[in-house]
Scaffold this motif. Structure first.
Motif, PDB file in Angstrom:
ATOM      1  N   ALA A 147     -14.409   4.610  -2.175  1.00 23.30           N
ATOM      2  CA  ALA A 147     -13.886   5.754  -2.928  1.00 23.30           C
ATOM      3  C   ALA A 147     -12.654   6.331  -2.244  1.00 23.30           C
ATOM      4  CB  ALA A 147     -14.962   6.823  -3.073  1.00 23.30           C
ATOM      5  N   ASN A 148     -12.687   6.443  -0.917  1.00 29.28           N
ATOM      6  CA  ASN A 148     -11.541   6.977  -0.191  1.00 29.28           C
ATOM      7  C   ASN A 148     -10.342   6.044  -0.258  1.00 29.28           C
ATOM      8  OD1 ASN A 148     -12.381   9.523   0.747  1.00 29.28           O
ATOM      9  ND2 ASN A 148     -13.601   8.589   2.360  1.00 29.28           N
ATOM     10  N   VAL A 149     -10.583   4.742  -0.218  1.00 24.20           N
ATOM     11  CA  VAL A 149      -9.483   3.770  -0.321  1.00 24.20           C
ATOM     12  C   VAL A 149      -8.804   3.877  -1.686  1.00 24.20           C
ATOM     13  CG1 VAL A 149      -9.019   1.293  -0.593  1.00 24.20           C
ATOM     14  CG2 VAL A 149     -10.232   2.129   1.427  1.00 24.20           C
ATOM     15  N   VAL A 150      -9.589   3.927  -2.746  1.00 26.56           N
ATOM     16  CA  VAL A 150      -9.016   4.031  -4.094  1.00 26.56           C
ATOM     17  C   VAL A 150      -8.235   5.331  -4.249  1.00 26.56           C
ATOM     18  CG1 VAL A 150      -9.595   4.240  -6.550  1.00 26.56           C
ATOM     19  CG2 VAL A 150     -10.726   2.510  -5.135  1.00 26.56           C
ATOM     20  N   LEU A 151      -8.788   6.420  -3.743  1.00 24.29           N
ATOM     21  CA  LEU A 151      -8.093   7.710  -3.814  1.00 24.29           C
ATOM     22  C   LEU A 151      -6.799   7.690  -3.013  1.00 24.29           C
ATOM     23  CD1 LEU A 151     -11.049  10.239  -3.471  1.00 24.29           C
ATOM     24  CD2 LEU A 151      -9.465  10.102  -5.401  1.00 24.29           C
ATOM     25  N   ALA A 152      -6.856   7.156  -1.790  1.00 23.42           N
ATOM     26  CA  ALA A 152      -5.666   7.129  -0.950  1.00 23.42           C
ATOM     27  C   ALA A 152      -4.562   6.284  -1.572  1.00 23.42           C
ATOM     28  CB  ALA A 152      -6.029   6.589   0.441  1.00 23.42           C
ATOM     29  N   ILE A 202      -0.758 -14.224   0.913  1.00 27.68           N
ATOM     30  CA  ILE A 202      -0.298 -12.906   1.332  1.00 27.68           C
ATOM     31  C   ILE A 202      -0.600 -12.742   2.808  1.00 27.68           C
ATOM     32  CG2 ILE A 202      -0.571 -10.409   1.068  1.00 27.68           C
ATOM     33  CD1 ILE A 202      -1.521 -12.716  -1.787  1.00 27.68           C
ATOM     34  N   SER A 203       0.433 -12.501   3.590  1.00 26.70           N
ATOM     35  CA  SER A 203       0.270 -12.319   5.034  1.00 26.70           C
ATOM     36  C   SER A 203       0.340 -10.839   5.373  1.00 26.70           C
ATOM     37  CB  SER A 203       1.350 -13.084   5.790  1.00 26.70           C
ATOM     38  OG  SER A 203       2.637 -12.613   5.426  1.00 26.70           O
ATOM     39  N   GLY A 204      -0.061 -10.518   6.578  1.00 27.67           N
ATOM     40  CA  GLY A 204      -0.022  -9.127   7.020  1.00 27.67           C
ATOM     41  C   GLY A 204      -1.366  -8.697   7.568  1.00 27.67           C
ATOM     42  N   GLY A 205      -1.644  -7.401   7.500  1.00 29.59           N
ATOM     43  CA  GLY A 205      -2.915  -6.894   7.987  1.00 29.59           C
ATOM     44  C   GLY A 205      -2.927  -6.720   9.494  1.00 29.59           C
ATOM     45  N   GLY A 255     -13.589  -4.852   3.320  1.00 32.85           N
ATOM     46  CA  GLY A 255     -13.523  -5.904   2.313  1.00 32.85           C
ATOM     47  C   GLY A 255     -14.039  -5.428   0.968  1.00 32.85           C
ATOM     48  N   CYS A 256     -15.146  -4.705   0.982  1.00 25.69           N
ATOM     49  CA  CYS A 256     -15.706  -4.161  -0.258  1.00 25.69           C
ATOM     50  C   CYS A 256     -14.744  -3.175  -0.902  1.00 25.69           C
ATOM     51  CB  CYS A 256     -17.040  -3.479   0.026  1.00 25.69           C
ATOM     52  SG  CYS A 256     -18.316  -4.572   0.698  1.00 25.69           S
ATOM     53  N   SER A 257     -14.071  -2.384  -0.087  1.00 27.61           N
ATOM     54  CA  SER A 257     -13.126  -1.414  -0.637  1.00 27.61           C
ATOM     55  C   SER A 257     -11.893  -2.105  -1.207  1.00 27.61           C
ATOM     56  CB  SER A 257     -12.727  -0.389   0.423  1.00 27.61           C
ATOM     57  OG  SER A 257     -11.988  -0.987   1.470  1.00 27.61           O
ATOM     58  N   LEU A 258     -11.536  -3.269  -0.668  1.00 27.07           N
ATOM     59  CA  LEU A 258     -10.438  -4.046  -1.241  1.00 27.07           C
ATOM     60  C   LEU A 258     -10.768  -4.465  -2.672  1.00 27.07           C
ATOM     61  CD1 LEU A 258      -7.805  -5.625  -1.220  1.00 27.07           C
ATOM     62  CD2 LEU A 258      -8.956  -7.414   0.103  1.00 27.07           C
ATOM     63  N   THR A 259     -12.014  -4.838  -2.909  1.00 29.17           N
ATOM     64  CA  THR A 259     -12.436  -5.179  -4.272  1.00 29.17           C
ATOM     65  C   THR A 259     -12.208  -4.005  -5.212  1.00 29.17           C
ATOM     66  OG1 THR A 259     -14.070  -6.756  -3.467  1.00 29.17           O
ATOM     67  CG2 THR A 259     -14.402  -5.888  -5.692  1.00 29.17           C
ATOM     68  N   ALA A 260     -12.556  -2.810  -4.762  1.00 27.00           N
ATOM     69  CA  ALA A 260     -12.340  -1.613  -5.584  1.00 27.00           C
ATOM     70  C   ALA A 260     -10.856  -1.386  -5.843  1.00 27.00           C
ATOM     71  CB  ALA A 260     -12.967  -0.396  -4.900  1.00 27.00           C
ATOM     72  N   LEU A 261     -10.025  -1.637  -4.834  1.00 31.50           N
ATOM     73  CA  LEU A 261      -8.586  -1.456  -5.016  1.00 31.50           C
ATOM     74  C   LEU A 261      -8.019  -2.480  -5.992  1.00 31.50           C
ATOM     75  CD1 LEU A 261      -6.059   0.111  -4.207  1.00 31.50           C
ATOM     76  CD2 LEU A 261      -5.761  -1.496  -2.304  1.00 31.50           C
ATOM     77  N   ILE A 262      -8.526  -3.714  -5.934  1.00 34.03           N
ATOM     78  CA  ILE A 262      -8.107  -4.713  -6.921  1.00 34.03           C
ATOM     79  C   ILE A 262      -8.430  -4.219  -8.331  1.00 34.03           C
ATOM     80  CG2 ILE A 262      -8.532  -7.050  -7.795  1.00 34.03           C
ATOM     81  CD1 ILE A 262      -8.972  -7.923  -4.874  1.00 34.03           C
ATOM     82  N   ALA A 279      -2.694  -5.535  -4.955  1.00 30.12           N
ATOM     83  CA  ALA A 279      -3.724  -4.890  -4.137  1.00 30.12           C
ATOM     84  C   ALA A 279      -3.763  -5.490  -2.736  1.00 30.12           C
ATOM     85  CB  ALA A 279      -5.082  -5.032  -4.812  1.00 30.12           C
ATOM     86  N   LEU A 280      -3.697  -6.815  -2.643  1.00 30.94           N
ATOM     87  CA  LEU A 280      -3.729  -7.471  -1.339  1.00 30.94           C
ATOM     88  C   LEU A 280      -2.496  -7.110  -0.517  1.00 30.94           C
ATOM     89  CD1 LEU A 280      -5.048 -11.017  -2.310  1.00 30.94           C
ATOM     90  CD2 LEU A 280      -6.330  -9.150  -1.279  1.00 30.94           C
ATOM     91  N   THR A 281      -1.370  -7.019  -1.179  1.00 32.95           N
ATOM     92  CA  THR A 281      -0.137  -6.660  -0.488  1.00 32.95           C
ATOM     93  C   THR A 281      -0.196  -5.237   0.037  1.00 32.95           C
ATOM     94  OG1 THR A 281       1.104  -8.167  -1.920  1.00 32.95           O
ATOM     95  CG2 THR A 281       2.377  -6.532  -0.724  1.00 32.95           C
ATOM     96  N   HIS A 282      -0.635  -4.318  -0.800  1.00 33.37           N
ATOM     97  CA  HIS A 282      -0.780  -2.906  -0.405  1.00 33.37           C
ATOM     98  C   HIS A 282      -1.742  -2.793   0.780  1.00 33.37           C
ATOM     99  CE1 HIS A 282      -1.375   1.471  -2.087  1.00 33.37           C
ATOM    100  NE2 HIS A 282      -1.009   1.472  -0.819  1.00 33.37           N
ATOM    101  N   PHE A 283      -2.861  -3.487   0.690  1.00 33.11           N
ATOM    102  CA  PHE A 283      -3.899  -3.449   1.713  1.00 33.11           C
ATOM    103  C   PHE A 283      -3.391  -4.010   3.038  1.00 33.11           C
ATOM    104  CE2 PHE A 283      -8.449  -4.006   2.956  1.00 33.11           C
ATOM    105  CZ  PHE A 283      -8.984  -2.864   2.378  1.00 33.11           C
ATOM    106  N   SER A 284      -2.737  -5.172   2.970  1.00 35.65           N
ATOM    107  CA  SER A 284      -2.280  -5.813   4.200  1.00 35.65           C
ATOM    108  C   SER A 284      -1.152  -5.026   4.860  1.00 35.65           C
ATOM    109  CB  SER A 284      -1.840  -7.250   3.925  1.00 35.65           C
ATOM    110  OG  SER A 284      -0.764  -7.297   3.018  1.00 35.65           O
TER     111      SER A 284
END
Length: 261
Positions: A31-36, A179-182, A193-200, A216-221
């Motif tokens: 929830a915090n990841v999606v909000l942020a 996608i590289s990074g992180g 990882g679970c929060s990444l699914t929510a962001l996707i 989503a992967l780019t934003h996350f990494s």
């Protein structure tokens, strides 16, 4: 094609509502990841309100981390409602190979044709019917080892498949991207990882499945890469990561390399 920067601009402008059926461990983090990031999470799973709520949301995400019979019923009804209302849904088959019960649930949900599937290499290998070396929710396989399985799943189920790890791999069965990074600290923070699914799911509400997954992967990494320097361990990294998800602006995501194949 919607670039990650354009997708982030749309996410911040539209703030889509994302229906997240996830596990007890991940609820707060997701929830915090999606909000942020700039979207709006809804963490609900009561079967009595699923049919009414799914059509209202922009997208649905289903994570099987902590299963029970009532939750499985809710997940099934939610996936069916998403299909009926033409809403994208994202499937996270957490440790589905760990027990026969989890394997059956994962297969039943897979048969409902998710729009996007996200998992680590061991989860994707096992979901495709191949041998995997995972231990619980942790992967024992490399992302390169799961590329063929991901392509097979994408073609067989008409889904976009993301294999996440040190370098992420995304495919729709025809097009492939890495996608590289992180940061190396990311696997040490529970439920990222679970929060990444929510962001996707948040991005899937505002652009096509392939573009949403890559954005989503780019934003996350990128957030992980920015959060790592200066943090002292998993605790400080978790806070810095949320701050960076929010601080990243449209235009910043060109810094993360997306390689197409």
């Amino acid at each position: 094609m919607t670039t990650p920067n354009a997708a982030l601009q749309s996410l911040r402008t539209q703030a889509p509502l994302v229906h997240c059926i996830t596990n007890y461990v991940a609820m707060n983090v997701a929830a915090n990841v999606v909000l942020a990031a700039g979207a709006s999470p809804a963490m609900l799973h009561a079967t009595e309100e699923i049919a009414d709520f799914v059509p209202v949301a922009g997208a649905l995400t289903i994570n099987i981390g902590t299963l029970s019979a009532p939750w499985v019923e809710a997940m099934t009804k939610a996936a069916e409602a998403a299909n009926a209302s033409a809403k994208p849904w994202v499937f996270d088959p957490v440790a589905h190979f760990a027990t026969p019960y989890r394997a059956r649930v994962a297969q039943d949900l897979l048969d409902l044709q998710p729009t996007i599937i996200r998992g680590n290499a061991s989860e994707i290998l096992a979901l495709a019917g191949e041998g995997a070396a995972g231990k619980g929710a942790d992967s024992g396989d490399s992302v390169p080892a799961a590329k063929g399985a991901a392509i097979h799943l994408a073609k067989e189920h008409g889904a976009v498949v993301a294999v996440t790890g040190e370098t992420d791999f995304v495919t729709d069965g025809t097009r492939h991207a890495e996608i590289s990074g992180g940061d190396a600290m990311m696997p040490k923070v529970t439920a990222l990882g679970c929060s990444l699914t929510a962001l996707i799911g948040a991005y899937a509400a505002i652009c096509t499945p392939m573009d949403a997954t890559i954005a989503a992967l780019t934003h996350f990494s990128e957030a992980g890469a920015r959060a790592g320097p200066g943090t002292n361990g998993p605790g400080s990294f978790a806070v810095a990561f949320l701050d960076q998800l929010a601080a990243i602006a449209p235009g910043d995501l060109d810094e993360v390399r997306v390689t197409w194949h």
